[in-house]
Scaffold this motif. Structure first.
Motif, short mmCIF file in Angstrom:
data_model
loop_
_atom_site.label_atom_id
_atom_site.label_comp_id
_atom_site.label_asym_id
_atom_site.label_seq_id
_atom_site.Cartn_x
_atom_site.Cartn_y
_atom_site.Cartn_z
N THR A 57 0.83 -1.20 0.00
CA THR A 57 0.00 0.00 0.00
C THR A 57 0.86 1.25 0.00
OG1 THR A 57 -1.83 -1.08 1.13
CG2 THR A 57 -1.74 1.31 1.29
N LEU A 58 1.93 1.24 0.77
CA LEU A 58 2.82 2.40 0.83
C LEU A 58 3.49 2.64 -0.51
CD1 LEU A 58 4.15 4.67 2.42
CD2 LEU A 58 5.91 3.04 3.14
N VAL A 59 3.97 1.57 -1.15
CA VAL A 59 4.61 1.70 -2.46
C VAL A 59 3.62 2.28 -3.47
CG1 VAL A 59 5.59 0.44 -4.42
CG2 VAL A 59 6.29 -0.13 -2.09
N SER A 60 2.40 1.75 -3.46
CA SER A 60 1.38 2.24 -4.39
C SER A 60 1.07 3.71 -4.15
CB SER A 60 0.09 1.42 -4.22
OG SER A 60 0.31 0.08 -4.60
N LEU A 61 1.02 4.08 -2.87
CA LEU A 61 0.71 5.47 -2.54
C LEU A 61 1.84 6.41 -2.95
CD1 LEU A 61 -1.48 7.22 -1.25
CD2 LEU A 61 -0.31 6.94 0.93
N ILE A 62 3.07 5.97 -2.77
CA ILE A 62 4.23 6.77 -3.19
C ILE A 62 4.16 7.03 -4.69
CG2 ILE A 62 6.74 6.75 -3.53
CD1 ILE A 62 6.92 5.15 -0.88
N ILE A 63 3.89 5.97 -5.45
CA ILE A 63 3.84 6.10 -6.90
C ILE A 63 2.68 7.00 -7.32
CG2 ILE A 63 3.47 4.83 -9.06
CD1 ILE A 63 4.91 2.46 -7.69
N TYR A 64 1.53 6.81 -6.71
CA TYR A 64 0.37 7.64 -7.04
C TYR A 64 0.66 9.11 -6.75
CZ TYR A 64 -4.11 9.99 -6.38
OH TYR A 64 -5.13 10.89 -6.43
N ARG A 65 1.21 9.39 -5.56
CA ARG A 65 1.45 10.79 -5.17
C ARG A 65 2.52 11.45 -6.04
NH1 ARG A 65 0.02 11.90 0.31
NH2 ARG A 65 -2.09 11.11 0.62
N THR A 66 3.58 10.72 -6.36
CA THR A 66 4.65 11.33 -7.19
C THR A 66 4.16 11.56 -8.62
OG1 THR A 66 5.57 9.10 -7.56
CG2 THR A 66 6.57 10.43 -5.82
N LEU A 67 3.37 10.62 -9.13
CA LEU A 67 2.78 10.81 -10.46
C LEU A 67 1.86 12.02 -10.48
CD1 LEU A 67 1.92 7.15 -11.54
CD2 LEU A 67 3.34 8.74 -12.85
N LYS A 68 1.03 12.13 -9.45
CA LYS A 68 0.09 13.24 -9.40
C LYS A 68 0.82 14.57 -9.27
CE LYS A 68 -4.06 14.90 -7.03
NZ LYS A 68 -5.03 14.67 -5.93
N ALA A 69 1.89 14.60 -8.49
CA ALA A 69 2.66 15.83 -8.30
C ALA A 69 3.27 16.31 -9.61
CB ALA A 69 3.75 15.61 -7.26
N GLN A 70 3.71 15.36 -10.44
CA GLN A 70 4.39 15.72 -11.68
C GLN A 70 3.45 15.85 -12.89
OE1 GLN A 70 7.94 13.24 -12.33
NE2 GLN A 70 8.14 13.03 -10.11
N TYR A 71 2.34 15.11 -12.87
CA TYR A 71 1.48 15.08 -14.06
C TYR A 71 0.00 15.35 -13.76
CZ TYR A 71 5.64 13.28 -16.23
OH TYR A 71 6.93 13.15 -16.69
N GLY A 72 -0.29 15.74 -12.53
CA GLY A 72 -1.68 16.05 -12.18
C GLY A 72 -2.29 17.14 -13.02
N ASP A 73 -1.47 18.09 -13.46
CA ASP A 73 -1.99 19.19 -14.27
C ASP A 73 -2.25 18.77 -15.72
OD1 ASP A 73 0.70 18.84 -14.86
OD2 ASP A 73 1.06 20.98 -15.20
N LYS A 74 -1.84 17.55 -16.07
CA LYS A 74 -2.05 17.05 -17.43
C LYS A 74 -3.34 16.25 -17.55
CE LYS A 74 2.11 18.44 -18.69
NZ LYS A 74 2.29 19.59 -19.60
N VAL A 75 -3.93 15.93 -16.39
CA VAL A 75 -5.14 15.11 -16.38
C VAL A 75 -6.22 15.83 -15.59
CG1 VAL A 75 -6.13 12.88 -15.76
CG2 VAL A 75 -3.74 13.00 -16.50
N SER A 76 -7.24 16.27 -16.26
CA SER A 76 -8.32 17.02 -15.60
C SER A 76 -9.30 16.07 -14.90
CB SER A 76 -9.09 17.86 -16.62
OG SER A 76 -9.78 17.02 -17.53
N SER A 77 -9.99 16.60 -13.91
CA SER A 77 -11.01 15.81 -13.23
C SER A 77 -12.12 15.43 -14.21
CB SER A 77 -11.60 16.61 -12.05
OG SER A 77 -12.14 17.84 -12.50
#
Length: 303
Positions: A57-77
């Motif tokens: 769960t921690l590994v998954s969360l790290i990956i999710y958070r780092t992806l979102k930090a770098q590419y969150g602005d590329k994917v709209s809600s």
């Protein structure tokens, strides 16, 4: 359906935040009360971090958070919701049941969809098709082709069909008489046009088709999961030039890479390195949780 939904999440479990909530700071907040005692967040965290489920769960969360930090602005809600609604429409009234049986909630499923979309954004940013890759893909590509087919249970029956075709009997007549494929037998065996990117047809079937020219049919039975098939090519479309189809080629290459676990692992590795991830908990750090992405070091930072 259950397995299909689970596959949507490249990082299944990324939405579970029990471990990370406690990991952010020391807390004596109560998670559970019972007669004679309680379980605090600290105790829950200490217990969870020693389990494979907690570490995953921690590994998954790290990956999710780092992806979102770098590419969150590329994917709209809006895009995430559109993807969610596509699956909701596909499964109709059973959607809630399917989510539940897959261990997902609306929130966690949307987060899984977001993770995949972030990953695709990362892929397009970090991996660019070369001219050689594009030309090689285009060379192997087969354009939209329309065929007739007759499906039978026995090889001997397929051989009989072929003999009758050679003697002049029409394909439509033979399809109506012999084919076990109910969806096409009344349509002269005619199928919807498909190209080499089609994943619904077996490679054996497609390979047989690509060897034929317009008007030709297979002179030996083709063994597929459906039985034995006789296939005739009705129409092929012109391929066109590589330069005029470059955007289509790139789209197909990205789709191919997105489905390849080795490629996506490399993309995640680049994202984690850029994020300078540093696991502070000494027990978790010693587990080398990110070794699949960063080698033997459990963090992308030495600090």
């Amino acid at each position: 359906m259950k397995n299909h939904l689970k596959k949507i999440a490249v990082l299944a479990g990324a939405a579970a935040i029990g471990l990370s909530t406690a990991a952010c700071s020391s807390s004596s907040a109560t998670v559970v009360n019972y007669k004679g005692g309680k379980i605090t967040q600290d105790e829950y965290y200490e217990a969870m971090k020693d389990t494979s489920a907690g570490q995953s769960t921690l590994v998954s969360l790290i990956i999710y958070r780092t992806l979102k930090a770098q590419y969150g602005d590329k994917v709209s809600s809006k895009k995430i919701n559109a993807e969610y609604n596509k699956y909701k429409k596909q499964y109709g009234s059973s959607f809630s049941t399917v989510l539940s049986s897959s261990g997902l909630t609306t929130k966690s499923f949307k987060q899984n969809l977001a993770t995949n979309l972030y990953l695709v954004a990362a892929l397009k940013d970090l991996e660019k098709p070369t001219t050689t890759q594009e030309k090689n893909w285009w060379k192997s590509y087969h354009t939209k082709t329309t065929v007739q087919h007759i499906v039978v249970a026995k090889k001997s029956t397929a051989e009989t069909v072929i003999k009758k075709l050679k003697s002049g009997t029409s394909f439509a007549t033979l399809a109506k008489k012999y084919s076990t494929e109910t969806a096409t037998k009344k349509k002269a065996g005619k199928m919807a046009a498909f190209d080499s990117t089609d994943t619904s047809l077996s490679s054996t079937f497609k390979s047989a088709v690509w060897k034929l020219k317009e008007g030709e049919y297979t002179t030996t039975p083709v063994k597929t999961l459906s039985g034995y098939e006789v296939i005739k090519v009705l129409k092929t479309t012109e391929k066109g030039s590589y330069t005029k189809n470059k955007s289509f080629i790139d789209k197909q290459l990205y789709a191919k890479w997105a489905a390849d676990s080795n490629t996506m692992t490399k993309i995640i590795s680049k994202v984690l390195k850029k994020a300078n991830v540093n696991i502070k908990d000494k027990d978790l750090k010693s587990k080398n949780l990110l070794a699949n992405y960063l080698g033997t070091s459990s963090s992308s930072s030495s600090n």
